[in-house]
Scaffold this motif. Structure first.
Motif: not given
Length: 93
Positions: A41-46, A50-59, A61-65
């Protein structure tokens, strides 16, 4: 003969002492079953944030982590296997 039978029966009826201590046999399974859905749930919300704020690089990085942490949650005995592999690579028995 009957006295022997009675004594053996009484000895078999005495209760055996129960082990004193905490039974941690299913603790890892319980924790995995409890925290894994919460983790998803936490991973999905975060990730949605990131997707709605269009921060693809952070998205990315977060996905890999999140995938790395998810492997630790969902793969049983991964820590022990990894530790043994590292110790074997270093030459430690």
């Amino acid at each position: 003969m009957t006295l022997k039978t009675v004594m053996l029966t009484l000895l078999e009826m005495t209760p055996t002492p129960t082990p004193t201590g905490i039974d941690t046999g299913g603790l890892a399974d319980f924790l995995r079953a409890f925290f894994a859905p919460l983790f998803l749930v936490v991973v999905s919300v975060v990730a949605l944030f990131f997707l709605f704020t269009r921060e693809i690089t952070r998205f990315v990085q977060f996905l890999i982590l999140a995938v790395a942490i998810g492997v630790i949650f969902y793969v049983p005995n991964i820590i022990e296997v990894t530790a043994k592999a590292i110790a074997g690579a270093l030459g430690i028995k």
